[in-house]
Design an enzyme around this catalytic site. Sequence first.
Site, PDB file in Angstrom:
ATOM      1  N   ASP A 275       0.825  -1.204   0.000  1.00  0.00           N
ATOM      2  CA  ASP A 275       0.000   0.000   0.000  1.00  0.00           C
ATOM      3  C   ASP A 275       0.864   1.261   0.000  1.00  0.00           C
ATOM      4  O   ASP A 275       2.092   1.184   0.076  1.00  0.00           O
ATOM      5  CB  ASP A 275      -0.949  -0.025   1.216  1.00  0.00           C
ATOM      6  CG  ASP A 275      -0.214  -0.452   2.474  1.00  0.00           C
ATOM      7  OD1 ASP A 275       0.832   0.149   2.776  1.00  0.00           O
ATOM      8  OD2 ASP A 275      -0.666  -1.426   3.150  1.00  0.00           O
TER       9      ASP A 275
ATOM     10  N   ASP B  99       0.372   5.896 -13.074  1.00  0.00           N
ATOM     11  CA  ASP B  99       0.024   5.097 -14.233  1.00  0.00           C
ATOM     12  C   ASP B  99      -1.402   5.469 -14.616  1.00  0.00           C
ATOM     13  O   ASP B  99      -2.312   5.337 -13.792  1.00  0.00           O
ATOM     14  CB  ASP B  99       0.093   3.611 -13.819  1.00  0.00           C
ATOM     15  CG  ASP B  99       0.351   2.682 -14.970  1.00  0.00           C
ATOM     16  OD1 ASP B  99      -0.189   2.936 -16.059  1.00  0.00           O
ATOM     17  OD2 ASP B  99       1.076   1.689 -14.772  1.00  0.00           O
TER      18      ASP B  99
ATOM     19  N   ASP C 195      -0.853   3.905 -20.141  1.00  0.00           N
ATOM     20  CA  ASP C 195      -1.078   2.510 -20.510  1.00  0.00           C
ATOM     21  C   ASP C 195      -1.614   2.417 -21.945  1.00  0.00           C
ATOM     22  O   ASP C 195      -2.559   3.138 -22.307  1.00  0.00           O
ATOM     23  CB  ASP C 195      -2.118   1.938 -19.527  1.00  0.00           C
ATOM     24  CG  ASP C 195      -2.236   0.433 -19.599  1.00  0.00           C
ATOM     25  OD1 ASP C 195      -1.275  -0.242 -19.226  1.00  0.00           O
ATOM     26  OD2 ASP C 195      -3.306  -0.057 -20.019  1.00  0.00           O
TER      27      ASP C 195
ATOM     28  N   GLU D  81       3.190   3.810 -22.868  1.00  0.00           N
ATOM     29  CA  GLU D  81       3.456   2.380 -23.080  1.00  0.00           C
ATOM     30  C   GLU D  81       3.046   2.073 -24.507  1.00  0.00           C
ATOM     31  O   GLU D  81       1.862   1.869 -24.802  1.00  0.00           O
ATOM     32  CB  GLU D  81       2.657   1.492 -22.118  1.00  0.00           C
ATOM     33  CG  GLU D  81       3.037   0.031 -22.267  1.00  0.00           C
ATOM     34  CD  GLU D  81       1.937  -0.949 -21.904  1.00  0.00           C
ATOM     35  OE1 GLU D  81       2.242  -2.124 -21.674  1.00  0.00           O
ATOM     36  OE2 GLU D  81       0.760  -0.561 -21.858  1.00  0.00           O
TER      37      GLU D  81
ATOM     38  N   HIS E 198       6.220  -5.353 -15.158  1.00  0.00           N
ATOM     39  CA  HIS E 198       5.224  -6.207 -14.503  1.00  0.00           C
ATOM     40  C   HIS E 198       4.470  -7.117 -15.467  1.00  0.00           C
ATOM     41  O   HIS E 198       3.536  -7.801 -15.053  1.00  0.00           O
ATOM     42  CB  HIS E 198       4.228  -5.324 -13.748  1.00  0.00           C
ATOM     43  CG  HIS E 198       3.409  -4.478 -14.692  1.00  0.00           C
ATOM     44  ND1 HIS E 198       3.967  -3.511 -15.499  1.00  0.00           N
ATOM     45  CD2 HIS E 198       2.090  -4.478 -14.984  1.00  0.00           C
ATOM     46  CE1 HIS E 198       3.028  -2.952 -16.237  1.00  0.00           C
ATOM     47  NE2 HIS E 198       1.876  -3.526 -15.940  1.00  0.00           N
ATOM     48  N   ASP E 199       4.818  -7.089 -16.737  1.00  0.00           N
ATOM     49  CA  ASP E 199       4.119  -7.914 -17.727  1.00  0.00           C
ATOM     50  C   ASP E 199       4.970  -9.060 -18.272  1.00  0.00           C
ATOM     51  O   ASP E 199       4.498  -9.810 -19.123  1.00  0.00           O
ATOM     52  CB  ASP E 199       3.673  -7.043 -18.911  1.00  0.00           C
ATOM     53  CG  ASP E 199       2.536  -6.090 -18.557  1.00  0.00           C
ATOM     54  OD1 ASP E 199       1.737  -6.408 -17.650  1.00  0.00           O
ATOM     55  OD2 ASP E 199       2.437  -5.020 -19.189  1.00  0.00           O
TER      56      ASP E 199
HETATM   57  O1  TEU Z   1      -0.209  -3.917 -21.000  1.00  0.00           O
HETATM   58  C1  TEU Z   1      -0.319  -4.026 -22.379  1.00  0.00           C
HETATM   59  C2  TEU Z   1      -0.270  -5.443 -22.887  1.00  0.00           C
HETATM   60  O2  TEU Z   1      -1.144  -5.808 -23.597  1.00  0.00           O
HETATM   61  C3  TEU Z   1       0.711  -6.506 -22.572  1.00  0.00           C
HETATM   62  O3  TEU Z   1       1.848  -6.155 -21.938  1.00  0.00           O
HETATM   63  C4  TEU Z   1      -0.050  -7.580 -21.868  1.00  0.00           C
HETATM   64  O4  TEU Z   1      -0.061  -7.318 -20.502  1.00  0.00           O
HETATM   65  C5  TEU Z   1       0.488  -8.939 -22.082  1.00  0.00           C
HETATM   66  O5  TEU Z   1       0.510  -9.195 -23.424  1.00  0.00           O
HETATM   67  C6  TEU Z   1      -0.412  -9.925 -21.348  1.00  0.00           C
HETATM   68  O6  TEU Z   1      -0.621 -11.093 -21.949  1.00  0.00           O
HETATM   69  C7  TEU Z   1      -0.797  -2.913 -20.250  1.00  0.00           C
HETATM   70  C8  TEU Z   1      -0.385  -3.119 -18.802  1.00  0.00           C
HETATM   71  O7  TEU Z   1       0.998  -2.990 -18.705  1.00  0.00           O
HETATM   72  C9  TEU Z   1      -0.902  -4.464 -18.347  1.00  0.00           C
HETATM   73  O8  TEU Z   1      -0.473  -4.781 -17.063  1.00  0.00           O
HETATM   74  C10 TEU Z   1      -2.407  -4.416 -18.417  1.00  0.00           C
HETATM   75  O9  TEU Z   1      -2.922  -5.691 -18.114  1.00  0.00           O
HETATM   76  C11 TEU Z   1      -2.893  -3.999 -19.805  1.00  0.00           C
HETATM   77  O10 TEU Z   1      -2.200  -2.881 -20.333  1.00  0.00           O
HETATM   78  C12 TEU Z   1      -4.349  -3.614 -19.731  1.00  0.00           C
HETATM   79  O11 TEU Z   1      -4.518  -2.403 -19.067  1.00  0.00           O
HETATM   80 CA    CA Z   2      -1.872  -3.323   3.058  1.00  0.00          CA
END
Ligand code: TEU
Ligand code: CA
Length: 536
Positions: A31, A100, A202, A262, A322-323
């Site tokens: 958090d 974000d 995003d 992004e 994170h992806d």
């Molecule tokens: O991500 C865009 C995206 O489509 C990829 O990185 C995707 O997460 C991957 O192919 C999953 O299979 C952005 C964000 O970074 C991601 O965390 C979100 O889930 C997505 O947009 C939707 O907001």
């Molecule tokens: Ca917490």
Amino acid sequence: MEDKFLWWKDGIIYQIYPRSFSDSNQDGIGDLPGITARLDYLHDLGVDAIWLSPVYPSPQADFGYDVSNYVDIDPVFGSLKDYDNLIRAAHKRKIRVIMDLVLNHTSDEHPWFIESRKSRDNPYRDWYIWRDPSPRGHEPNNWYSIFGGKAWKFDPATGQYYLHLFHEKQPDLNWRNPKVQKAILAVLKFWLDRGTDGFRLDVFNAYFKHPDLPDNPSTKWGLRGYERQDHIYDGDQPEMIPVLQQFRKLMDRYAERYSVGETFYATPEKAAFYSGDDRLHAAFNFTMLESKWDSQSYLKAIKEWDRVAGKMVWPNYVLNNHDNPRTVTRWKDNEDDRRAKLAATMLLTLRGTPFLYYGEEIGMRDIKLKRSDIMDPPGKKYWPFYKGRDGCRSPMQWDDSSQAGFTTGRPWLPVHHNHKTRNVVAQSKNEHSILNVYRKLIDLRRRSIALQRGDFALINQSNPNCLVYQRKHTKQCMLVALNFSQRPQIVKLDLAGSDKWVEIFSTHTLQKAPDSLSTLKLESSQAAIFELQTAK
Ligand code: TEU
Ligand code: CA
């Protein structure tokens, strides 16, 4: 003036996945007060900015990337007051805060969508993309969702489909509606007025779809339907540019603010196209997330990006986010950190903003989950061919206590078992740890105009296992030598014999500096930096 330190250009940006960074109230979820409590750590590490993955109210269908209110904080992460505290405490330490913004879609629980789906003549109907079924009663076109299945969801209440390029709980906004654009600009203003220093946008280049929503051509093989199509109609439409110009005009009314997009299905060309003085400050190029572990693959990524960016666009480099699986997991390196240290040296000596992802600095590895423990929607859908993105989102490893100092409660994702030895406390005490390598390199970059602003100049040499380049500035010149192989290598460099180079950093014991660098011996996986002392 030209050399004045500009945080988003010369500094280092650290991505935090708030759910997994630090839990202040022991509910197992990280958090905002947790982040505030760790600011001294980030200050000591030497980062200039933190980017927070979304912390807005959200049903968490895509862990915050499904926003149900753009101008508040989800109670699970804290409150607006906690956010203001975080900004204040971060600014006190000269750390900027980047939010974000997820503006391609909202949550289906956002009040705009709740209204929109009520009736065909609701004032919010046109805030999303609704279409009648095809004449044969199917989806309006052939588009797929990235998270699996078709991109259209039928809503029986009004007999139409709505578009969702991601999860069905993430309906796409209709950016062709000026009211949407106006409402979103007010969101940016809300956060700018609160002292937010920048935004990560995003999938920004997916905001606009072709007005006629034509079928995409299906041309390729891929696991997901989405991968089999050419995305010419569901993204990268020309209307994107005027919107970015509006964003930029607003941001330029504030001092030293920053936007990074992004880039969806990024290429260096696309990232460069959307960046510039009247567009975004920067856009991501993700080539290195795909690079194989060999010098030529990284060289190609660097050369291309450096050339395409040129003088007009400021590049950026990303090894982790994170992806995607974390680097060391991608390279299958078990607990060996040698490659990760070399990669850190490369990341922090290139021309462009380095982005770090929390835990990268201690060499965190992905966790492995049983099918029943998978949380990420695409992981649930495509198991076992694709196991989702939970692996790289495990709790930050602060110490060797049972939940790694992340929480004393039950963490939302398991802590990696290697936290007993791989953690901040243990690595701080070890001079040779990857954490101390990151600290040294960050410190070096902070004090070096050549590493911040110098031109990238490849040194031609004939050993394909090694990458050697200079960062040249009128006031300083650095030379970086990287041995990607597991064996010692000899590199012959054709540098002026009268130049004196001093080794200022090495992943291995510092050697007595050679008088000239005409023959350089690099140990297995060694990375070293030299500074030019006297040019004749
Ligand atoms: O991500 C865009 C995206 O489509 C990829 O990185 C995707 O997460 C991957 O192919 C999953 O299979 C952005 C964000 O970074 C991601 O965390 C979100 O889930 C997505 O947009 C939707 O907001
Ligand atoms: Ca917490």
